[in-house]
Design an enzyme around this catalytic site. Structure first.
Site, PDB file in Angstrom:
ATOM      1  N   HIS C  57       0.819  -1.209   0.000  1.00  0.00           N
ATOM      2  CA  HIS C  57       0.000   0.000   0.000  1.00  0.00           C
ATOM      3  C   HIS C  57       0.853   1.258   0.000  1.00  0.00           C
ATOM      4  O   HIS C  57       0.363   2.342   0.283  1.00  0.00           O
ATOM      5  CB  HIS C  57      -0.902   0.037   1.235  1.00  0.00           C
ATOM      6  CG  HIS C  57      -1.683  -1.199   1.454  1.00  0.00           C
ATOM      7  ND1 HIS C  57      -2.529  -1.690   0.502  1.00  0.00           N
ATOM      8  CD2 HIS C  57      -1.744  -2.052   2.509  1.00  0.00           C
ATOM      9  CE1 HIS C  57      -3.097  -2.814   0.961  1.00  0.00           C
ATOM     10  NE2 HIS C  57      -2.626  -3.055   2.166  1.00  0.00           N
ATOM     11  N   HIS C 215      -6.766  -4.592  -0.907  1.00  0.00           N
ATOM     12  CA  HIS C 215      -5.961  -5.824  -0.917  1.00  0.00           C
ATOM     13  C   HIS C 215      -6.290  -6.667  -2.127  1.00  0.00           C
ATOM     14  O   HIS C 215      -6.121  -7.873  -2.116  1.00  0.00           O
ATOM     15  CB  HIS C 215      -6.224  -6.653   0.337  1.00  0.00           C
ATOM     16  CG  HIS C 215      -5.902  -5.945   1.585  1.00  0.00           C
ATOM     17  ND1 HIS C 215      -6.814  -5.139   2.230  1.00  0.00           N
ATOM     18  CD2 HIS C 215      -4.762  -5.863   2.312  1.00  0.00           C
ATOM     19  CE1 HIS C 215      -6.250  -4.619   3.303  1.00  0.00           C
ATOM     20  NE2 HIS C 215      -5.006  -5.035   3.377  1.00  0.00           N
TER      21      HIS C 215
END
Ligand code: ADP
Ligand code: ADP
Ligand code: MG
Ligand code: MG
Ligand code: MG
Ligand code: MG
Lengths: 329, 212, 329, 212
Positions: C57, C215
């Protein structure tokens, strides 16, 4: 083509308007002819730096407009150099009385359009050509393209202009930086120009294009997809051939993403490149990792090395306040 | 040879439809050894001309050519925008205070092409649109010298353009974006050569039809 | 899979090492257990902010470590929450005597691992849960995920901690920010976890996944690919439903890229989102456009809106010096 | 029932090869309604255990279980890492100062599962690995009550695990990542349920073989 687009025709203008609104504290946008100029007041007599080029490379150049860097940037259509009327209007708008330095990446279109604008401009002016792409031989045809090293050139010369260097000094410094800078890129995927709707070239699942420019042009050669380590070795060898950095030489190491490659991979490339040069006792004094000179959504990256002297180092560290680079203020 | 610029809307229209018809082919050429935008660039310029064609056709030739050049210059962008802009602006200059006739047109076109060569620091054999435009300038002059009829004139110009275009196929480029590719450019016709050939032939056709 | 990778096993560590070297002025890296901590000295008694989560991320969270934001971040494996020993070691390393605030995105793994670390920690501590993803109903199952609004929370609470707020005040402020923040994302492509080597899900050329997490999980629904305008309308309506911003309400508008979407598109989305809210007389007082909470190489973006009060605005503007956000210093 | 932890290396090995054999299948499950990392997480944990298995098997049961829990806790990550860590640490606690025998093992396992329920704030029917582990805990207790033979015991545990795993297929998830999908999770078996079932059956097999 999977992109956030409202209408193909409006793509560029809507993006520019969004950019200008998101950074309304830093820039003004002239919609017609298109250019972006800095809001920060400049000292009378400051050399004005005007750059520009095709769009699709954001944040280059619009994201570099502001205190300590560019006075104005002229965005062309996607991957198409801007037109002389843009450059002329931009130069006139940001003329602080110290003359205009045009910073031009070495592409036929950019060179000719900036040349025409320069011929039309009454104020004192000069041009600085960026040609850092060492994937190409120096003396063939048009010579070398200007790619990610442009960021380094615009930052250092921008700080010099802010510090009061005159036009000739800005240009001479810029040429020194260009001379001390070498870049080379690799594409893992192609990129898609919105108006064309399909990728510029096809790359197989196990292929990469080595030595690419930033317009989705094909590169120096098509190769089998290598590991990150192999890619760094290949590129670093070409850069070393050119710059011959000696042990102890302070350098700036810039890992630039092409738009579709995430930071986690760019930092990995930085680690491997760092290992290469620090292993040769080169002094990696400064670094810049991120997406700065992009090719739309291309996956890939380039490495740029600049041999720094004390003056360049000081100017690199000087305050900058733009949309894409900010420190010291 | 038309004495007034009233033909301009149909000339623009002729060039535009030639590009439109071959858009995919020319784009493929620029994608192969350039950056794929050449048709888009030209179309932006031709659209801008189409919008102004009526008002331009009310001007005299030098002013009309100058206006065409300025319009292309500020709408096309890229290498081709600066070059076509240069061509027309130089042609306008060359026709200043001169009558529009075939000899003067040939002369003006030749001067326009000279200006392009200077702007692009390029000449024959570098795999660019000049490989079409230089032979066309020669053909225009030679047609004047030999006092060819209009159909013959159209034929020779078109054939010169086509031969020039074809000659780029096996060249290595030393100017423009294709020069970055070295040997890899061999085997591909230059996009700017193809598009200029298409537009020249289309314009010659329109002129011939109007003079019939 | 086309990525810059040397070895699958070394991917994360090499990237972290590169990150730490590129930002050696800002962070320290502990390799085992993995955490990144700030270099800037902190006043004794300052509340320490510790966050973390799966990797992939970036720049979240490691890029937010530094003065005015996080004291430490714990990177897990790609898309896998970190482990309690990382969090415990990080908390102990950055304990300035003012207690520890764990900032946790609402995922089962993150919540449980942080909980275990907190139970093992002797120092005073508390946890702040971020759950800004309004693509999900509030009261189903685990509730809502934490996504791009995390950046806003960490910036504002980070400034508060720097300014001397105590642990309870930091937590209360954080909860106010979370409550005032709503996000929703859309994916145009899936993303590829290096160790898996193929995309998380398949999306047709003319499909998009609306309401995705970060995700590579599938989202709220699969839809026909829409124009940028349609996408903004859809997302903005869900956000408005939640936050009900009134005319004159100052807000922060954050357009976040997922890693594979270039700035030119993000600015276009910002323009359209700006049009939506300014058209409703909402006062877009601050903005943030860029790739901050990414999903590896996913193409897509999210919109985040935060209702700002004067305190939040002041704290947003306070100096920050991290790898990814820097201003005022 | 083995009185010493010397079996641990082969138990770890049994679990690891079960996961290895079904890696693609389990990954596909976690990719469908989770985030695809479940097998990677487990393998990281099982690798870490394999490296320490010899030294762990030199400890007594409570210490060995505690060490297994700590090792999983600090190597697996994700939801499953905290849960499996919790299971083994709680089992170690439950066996403190108690002999390792079937009744005590059944009791310790049940307490471990209770600790997981508390940690995950979850229970039967939420489409998680608990839908396997709770029935397995029950089966272990019931096997003790009914004094089943080892082969019967293995059979009942394995069947309970399998039924529990299958039961997750038609559930809506209310815990874990799949809960974000709502109705879209229906029709997919939970990855954690499948992997726990696989490992439990593999471990039961190894225990059965060793006791033969
Ligand atoms: N220096 C030059 N002199 C003459 N023609 C050139 C030169 N450079 C490029 N060209 C012509 O321009 C064409 C490309 O035009 P275009 O695609 O519109 O611009 P760009 O190359 O900037 O993308 C080439 O195919 C070539 O014919
Ligand atoms: N709150 C919970 N209680 C029990 N089991 C859970 C819970 N949350 C998730 N799980 C289990 O964990 C599994 C996912 O594990 P894993 O993929 O390793 O972690 P993550 O979900 O963090 O990626 C799910 O399939 C489910 O069985
Ligand atoms: Mg171009
Ligand atoms: Mg082109
Ligand atoms: Mg995970
Ligand atoms: Mg998972």
């Amino acid at each position: 083509m999977k992109k956030f687009i409202d209408t193909i025709d409006g793509f560029l203008d809507e993006s520019l308007r969004g950019f200008a609104k998101a950074h309304a504290d830093i820039v003004d946008l002239s919609p017609e002819p298109r250019f972006v100029s800095r809001k920060a007041p400049a000292k009378p007599g400051k050399v004005a730096l005007v750059s520009g080029g095709g769009s699709g490379h954001e944040p280059l150049h619009t994201g570099f407009v502001g205190l300590g860097m560019l006075d104005a940037a002229c965005p062309g259509e996607v991957f198409t150099s801007p037109t002389p009327d843009q450059m002329l209007a931009a130069a006139q708008a940001v003329d602080h009385g110290g003359g205009i330095l045009f910073i031009v990446k070495n592409y036929a279109g950019d060179v000719m359009n900036f040349e025409i604008a320069a011929e039309m401009l009454d104020a004192p002016h000069d041009s600085l050509l960026v040609h850092d792409d060492v994937s190409l031989p120096e003396n063939r045809g048009m010579g070398r393209r200007g790619i990610a090293g442009t960021t380094v050139v615009e930052k250092i010369v921008g700080a010099a202009a802010e510090a009061g260097y005159d036009l000739a000094a800005c240009k001479a410094l810029g040429e020194r930086v260009v001379h001390a800078t070498a870049s080379m890129g690799v594409a893992l995927t192609s990129c898609t120009v919105p108006a064309l709707g399909k990728p510029m070239f096809d790359l197989g699942e196990r292929e990469m294009e080595m030595g690419v420019g930033i317009h989705g042009e094909r590169g120096r050669e098509r190769m089998a997809l290598g590991s990150a380590g192999e890619i760094v070795d290949y590129i670093a060898a070409v850069i070393d051939d050119e710059l011959q950095p000696q042990p102890g030489q302070p350098v700036l190491l810039h890992v630039n993403g092409f738009g579709g490659t995430p930071l986690i991979e760019l930092h990995l490339m930085y680690e491997l490149a760092h290992r290469h040069w620090s292993g040769r006792s080169v002094d990696i004094a400064r670094s810049l990792v991120g997406n700065f000179t992009t090719s739309l959504d291309m996956a890939g990256c380039s490495l740029t090395l600049t041999r720094l002297d004390e003056e360049m180092l000081r100017l690199w560290d000087a305050p900058v306040h733009t949309a894409a680079l900010r420190w010291g203020c | 040879m038309p004495a007034t610029p009233h033909l301009i809307p149909s000339l623009v229209q002729g060039a535009a439809s030639a590009i439109q018809t071959h858009a995919e082919e020319v784009t493929a050429l620029d994608r192969a050894i350039g950056d794929g935008d050449h048709v888009l660039n030209l179309q932006r310029g031709l659209d801008a001309l189409a919008k102004q064609a009526e008002s331009i056709s009310a001007l005299d030739w030098p002013a009309a050519l100058q206006k065409i050049g300025m319009t292309l210059m500020s709408s096309v962008g890229g290498a081709s925008g600066s070059l076509y802009g240069t061509l027309f602006i130089a042609m306008g200059k060359a026709l200043k205070d001169r009558e529009m006739n075939r000899p003067n047109l040939a002369e003006a076109f030749a001067q326009g092409v000279e200006a392009m060569k200077a702007r692009g620091k390029a000449d024959l054999g570098e795999k660019t649109m000049l490989d079409v435009l230089i032979p066309v300038a020669d053909a225009l002059r030679s047609a004047v010298e030999r006092s060819l009829s209009v159909p013959q004139w159209v034929d020779e110009v078109s054939r010169a353009a086509e031969a020039g275009m074809e000659s780029t196929r096996d060249m290595i480029a030393t100017k423009g974006r294709a020069s970055f590719l070295g040997e890899r450019a061999i085997g591909h016709v230059d996009a700017g050569a193809r598009s200029s050939q298409l537009m020249i032939s289309a314009i010659a056709e329109v002129l011939a039809a109007k003079s019939r």
